[in-house]
Design an enzyme around this catalytic site. Structure first.
Site, PDB file in Angstrom:
ATOM      1  CB  CYS A  11      -0.868  -0.005   1.236  1.00 27.05           C
ATOM      2  SG  CYS A  11      -1.661  -1.577   1.478  1.00 27.05           S
ATOM      3  NE  ARG A  36       4.228   2.210  -1.494  1.00 28.54           N
ATOM      4  CZ  ARG A  36       5.446   1.807  -1.148  1.00 28.54           C
ATOM      5  NH1 ARG A  36       6.480   2.217  -1.850  1.00 28.54           N
ATOM      6  NH2 ARG A  36       5.630   1.016  -0.125  1.00 28.54           N
ATOM      7  CD1 TRP A  84      -2.345  -4.168  -6.025  1.00 21.82           C
ATOM      8  CD2 TRP A  84      -1.511  -5.706  -4.640  1.00 21.82           C
ATOM      9  NE1 TRP A  84      -2.113  -5.297  -6.744  1.00 21.82           N
ATOM     10  CE2 TRP A  84      -1.610  -6.263  -5.932  1.00 21.82           C
ATOM     11  CE3 TRP A  84      -1.026  -6.509  -3.607  1.00 21.82           C
ATOM     12  CZ2 TRP A  84      -1.226  -7.560  -6.222  1.00 21.82           C
ATOM     13  CZ3 TRP A  84      -0.641  -7.812  -3.889  1.00 21.82           C
ATOM     14  CH2 TRP A  84      -0.744  -8.319  -5.191  1.00 21.82           C
ATOM     15  CG  ASN A 108       2.710  -0.349   3.283  1.00 26.77           C
ATOM     16  OD1 ASN A 108       2.289  -1.417   2.854  1.00 26.77           O
ATOM     17  ND2 ASN A 108       3.823   0.199   2.848  1.00 26.77           N
ATOM     18  N   GLY A 109       1.572  -2.880   5.587  1.00 30.54           N
ATOM     19  CA  GLY A 109       2.362  -3.959   6.172  1.00 30.54           C
ATOM     20  C   GLY A 109       1.484  -5.114   6.604  1.00 30.54           C
ATOM     21  CD  GLU A 489      12.177  -7.818 -18.200  1.00 33.09           C
ATOM     22  OE1 GLU A 489      12.095  -8.704 -17.352  1.00 33.09           O
ATOM     23  OE2 GLU A 489      11.663  -6.689 -18.047  1.00 33.09           O
ATOM     24  CE  LYS A 493       8.278  -5.634 -18.155  1.00 31.72           C
ATOM     25  NZ  LYS A 493       9.410  -5.774 -17.329  1.00 31.72           N
ATOM     26  CD  GLU A 496       5.414  -7.126 -15.297  1.00 32.89           C
ATOM     27  OE1 GLU A 496       6.278  -6.743 -16.121  1.00 32.89           O
ATOM     28  OE2 GLU A 496       5.387  -6.762 -14.122  1.00 32.89           O
ATOM     29  CG  HIS A 512      15.801 -30.470 -24.354  1.00 31.34           C
ATOM     30  ND1 HIS A 512      16.328 -31.735 -24.388  1.00 31.34           N
ATOM     31  CD2 HIS A 512      16.734 -29.656 -24.892  1.00 31.34           C
ATOM     32  CE1 HIS A 512      17.545 -31.693 -24.910  1.00 31.34           C
ATOM     33  NE2 HIS A 512      17.816 -30.431 -25.228  1.00 31.34           N
ATOM     34  CE  LYS A 611       8.114   0.547 -10.940  1.00 30.31           C
ATOM     35  NZ  LYS A 611       8.370  -0.019 -12.263  1.00 30.31           N
TER      36      LYS A 611
HETATM   37  O1  M6R Z   1      11.678  -3.152  -7.122  1.00 29.00           O
HETATM   38  P1  M6R Z   1      12.237  -4.497  -7.530  1.00 29.00           P
HETATM   39  O2  M6R Z   1      13.205  -4.389  -8.646  1.00 29.00           O
HETATM   40  O3  M6R Z   1      12.818  -5.238  -6.365  1.00 29.00           O
HETATM   41  O4  M6R Z   1      10.986  -5.305  -8.036  1.00 29.00           O
HETATM   42  C1  M6R Z   1      11.107  -6.649  -8.402  1.00 29.00           C
HETATM   43  C2  M6R Z   1       9.898  -7.131  -9.151  1.00 29.00           C
HETATM   44  O5  M6R Z   1       8.748  -7.028  -8.357  1.00 29.00           O
HETATM   45  C3  M6R Z   1       9.674  -6.327 -10.420  1.00 29.00           C
HETATM   46  O6  M6R Z   1      10.791  -6.369 -11.252  1.00 29.00           O
HETATM   47  C4  M6R Z   1       8.447  -6.867 -11.193  1.00 29.00           C
HETATM   48  O7  M6R Z   1       8.722  -8.134 -11.699  1.00 29.00           O
HETATM   49  C5  M6R Z   1       8.094  -5.871 -12.282  1.00 29.00           C
HETATM   50  N1  M6R Z   1       6.683  -5.661 -12.284  1.00 29.00           N
HETATM   51  C6  M6R Z   1       8.542  -6.280 -13.624  1.00 29.00           C
HETATM   52  O8  M6R Z   1       8.092  -5.456 -14.640  1.00 29.00           O
END
Ligand code: M6R
Length: 616
Positions: A11, A36, A84, A108-109, A489, A493, A496, A512, A611
């Site tokens: 959060c 967040r 969140w 938050n936590g 990656e 992307k 996501e 494989h 994020k």
């Molecule tokens: O802030 P961080 O780099 O530690 O975050 C790690 C992952 O949560 C972050 O890279 C996540 O996979 C992203 N949404 C990727 O786009």
């Protein structure tokens, strides 16, 4: 925490004391923290001896619609929250702030002893929500004896877990109490006004003067007077520091989405990041950050790199580069796995922790774990003064600027340029690389921003390929050697932001297993740029085409062999395999972006994601 829903996870918290319209400031700061979490949001404002609470499910814009802004033009103090949740329903009653008697708070936590506390509390009161946060409000309200600070100090003794709290009381309408344990909380000091937020980027529009709360700090803010205490209630000193961030960069700057803007910013982000590490005469790699740990770096025998998600993919790339240029062996780990593995520390080991946000719970837990073993720790992060920087022996910053889009883009490419520089630096220290080699690397690195500018100019071509792909439900990404993590990656992307199922594979693995998936319905995006394994990649493409598969490729400029085989392609200029990771990454980022955009999705705030994942 077994059982019921209760967790307020990634959060964002805000608070304000001052003469501006409180509701406007809270909404503005919440908007900046929305990355967040964006399931629900709320504010609490001290108004004429009462606390007004307005909260709702949905995004900040929904909250804004519910607030009569004009009502709060003469009020001074308020708190706010964007949520969140991982467990349980997203509902108005579970949204923050929570109010119990005269106490209102945002949290938050996670409270780990929630079930025990809840059992006791619910014998005495009817709970209004299913959150652990409400339990904290009950504890504070119970202990309240006219002094909000004291009741907070007495309450933290009963709490186990991680929490950042902002608490107000209608009995003390000009007092704000903050509590920080393991989740970030920052006080921004303005002229006759105080701002609070979970991170700096929410506040840079207002001030550049901050107090970054440490773990187990409690702050009492009476009007604009700030006093800090430890969890025993002993006063501690307050040191503010000035941090300059470029606020302009946290705007969309005319782009439809932050993600697109952030992809386009990569040439500059790379330049800003690598310039700090190249000597003026372009002959040496410099890491001033290592001043105090240089001996340990020189005597290191192995390196480990740890991160989550995109940062983990950067770690994988780091392994290829560091092993190649330094000769040291490198292992990589996903932080959430590493923290539960029985690691055996080896002598002279260095561990690099990569985290864009510097707040990822699993990564921070991994740092804590190795600290017990006296290993040299280095943070690689984009967030100035984030938690990870305070836990590690040394910090290397990426200068990507604020990354607001939930999907990491420029943070990733700046992480990998640092790892590239670090690999060359180690080669320089160990003399594996001679002066000429180092100079050649530096010259190539310096040309990278131009290379990426060229790739960005192919945006339309990439967008056209994306247009053809939005109706697929599955996608494979193939890469080999250092481009294998780039394929991973690319798949991450796409998943996501477009919600198209995608998997990345090392191309050599095709036979494989994944080859069984090949059909017209599962297209494959192949990295077929010049490399030591180019012929093998061509073999993979032929295998896919022989099975009626659809192939899109990234190829080196003018490569007829590839274009004669595939269904669509994007060219990149001919570059070393090691450098090709940069343009190839940008192409995959743009591809994912355009797919999501054509599908009309919320590109910057994809469903279910946040994020920074600040709890486990
Ligand atoms: O802030 P961080 O780099 O530690 O975050 C790690 C992952 O949560 C972050 O890279 C996540 O996979 C992203 N949404 C990727 O786009």
């Amino acid at each position: 925490m077994g059982g019921e829903e209760k967790e307020e996870i990634m959060c964002g918290i805000v608070a304000y004391y001052g003469k501006r319209n409180v509701s406007e400031v809270l909404l503005d700061c919440l908007q900046r923290l929305e990355y967040r979490g964006y399931d629900s949001a709320g504010i609490a404002i001290c108004e004429s001896g009462n606390i007004d609470i307005i909260k709702t499910t949905g995004k900040i814009k929904h909250l804004r619609e519910k607030i009569d802004i004009n009502k709060y033009s003469m009020t001074h103090l308020g708190i706010g929250h964007t949520r969140w949740a991982t467990h349980g329903v997203v509902s108005d009653k579970n949204a923050h702030p929570h109010k119990v008697d005269n106490i209102s708070l945002v949290h938050n936590g996670i409270i780990e002893n929630y079930m025990d506390l809840k059992e006791k509390i619910e014998k005495r009161y009817a709970l209004q929500s299913e959150t652990d946060s409400e339990i904290i409000a009950h504890l504070i309200a119970e202990k309240y004896n006219g002094d909000l600070l004291n009741s907070a100090i007495n309450t933290v003794k009963n709490l186990k877990g991680s929490y950042a709290l902002a608490i107000i009381s209608d009995k003390e309408p000009e007092t704000l109490v903050l509590v920080k344990k393991e989740n970030p909380l920052i006080i921004g000091i303005g002229e006759d006004e105080i701002f609070v937020a979970s991170d700096l980027t929410a506040l840079t529009a207002y001030t550049d003067n901050f107090i970054i709360l440490e773990d187990e700090n409690i702050a009492k803010i009476y009007k604009t007077d700030i006093k800090l205490y430890n969890f025993n209630g002993d006063p501690i000193s307050t040191n503010s520091k000035r941090v300059k961030l470029n606020f302009q960069m946290a705007n969309k700057g005319g782009y439809k989405h932050y993600m697109l803007k952030e992809i386009f910013e990569q040439p500059k982000a790379l330049l800003d990041t690598f310039l700090n590490h190249i000597s003026n005469n372009h002959e040496k790699i410099i890491f001033n950050e290592f001043e105090n740990i240089e001996d340990r770096i020189m005597s290191s025998k192995s390196i480990q790199i740890i991160g989550c998600g995109t940062s983990y993919h950067a770690a994988m790339i780091g392994k290829y580069l560091i092993e190649k240029y330094s000769g040291l062996s490198v292992s990589v780990d996903i932080a959430s796995e590493f923290r539960y593995r029985n690691m055996t520390p080896t002598d002279n080991q260095i561990i690099i922790f990569i985290s864009q946000s510097g707040e990822t719970a699993d990564t921070l837990a991994s740092v804590k774990l190795v600290k017990k073993n006296k290993i040299t720790t280095i943070a690689l992060t984009n967030m100035i003064s984030s938690s990870i920087t305070r836990m590690t022996d040394s910090t290397i910053y990426t200068y990507a600027g604020p990354e607001i889009g939930v999907a990491s883009t420029k943070a990733f490419t700046t992480q990998i340029i640092i790892l590239y520089l670090f690999a060359i630096y180690l080669g320089q220290c160990t003399k594996r690389l001679n002066d000429r080699n180092i100079k050649e690397h530096i010259e190539k690195i310096i040309r990278l921003p131009d290379l990426l500018d060229g790739v960005i100019k192919m945006n339309d071509i990439i967008s056209e390929i994306a247009m053809k792909c939005i109706n697929y439900e599955h996608f494979l990404f193939l890469g080999r050697n250092i481009n294998y993590p780039v394929a991973l990656e690319g798949a991450l992307k796409l998943k996501e932001v477009s919600y198209i199922h995608a998997e990345g594979y090392a191309a050599g693995e095709l036979k494989h297993g994944p080859i069984a998936l090949i059909s017209k319905k599962v297209p494959v995006f192949v990295i077929a740029t010049q490399s030591q394994t180019y012929d093998k990649i061509i073999g993979n493409i032929e295998e896919i085409k022989a099975r009626n598969g659809t192939v899109y490729a990234i190829a080196s400029s003018g490569d007829k062999r590839v274009i004669n085989l595939v269904d669509g392609f994007v060219f990149i200029p001919s570059v070393d395999e090691d450098l090709s990771i940069f343009p190839n990454t940008v192409i995959f980022q743009l591809f994912a972006y355009h797919c999501a955009n054509y599908l009309g999705l919320d590109v910057d705030q994809p469903r279910n994601l946040a994020k920074s994942v600040t709890v486990e």
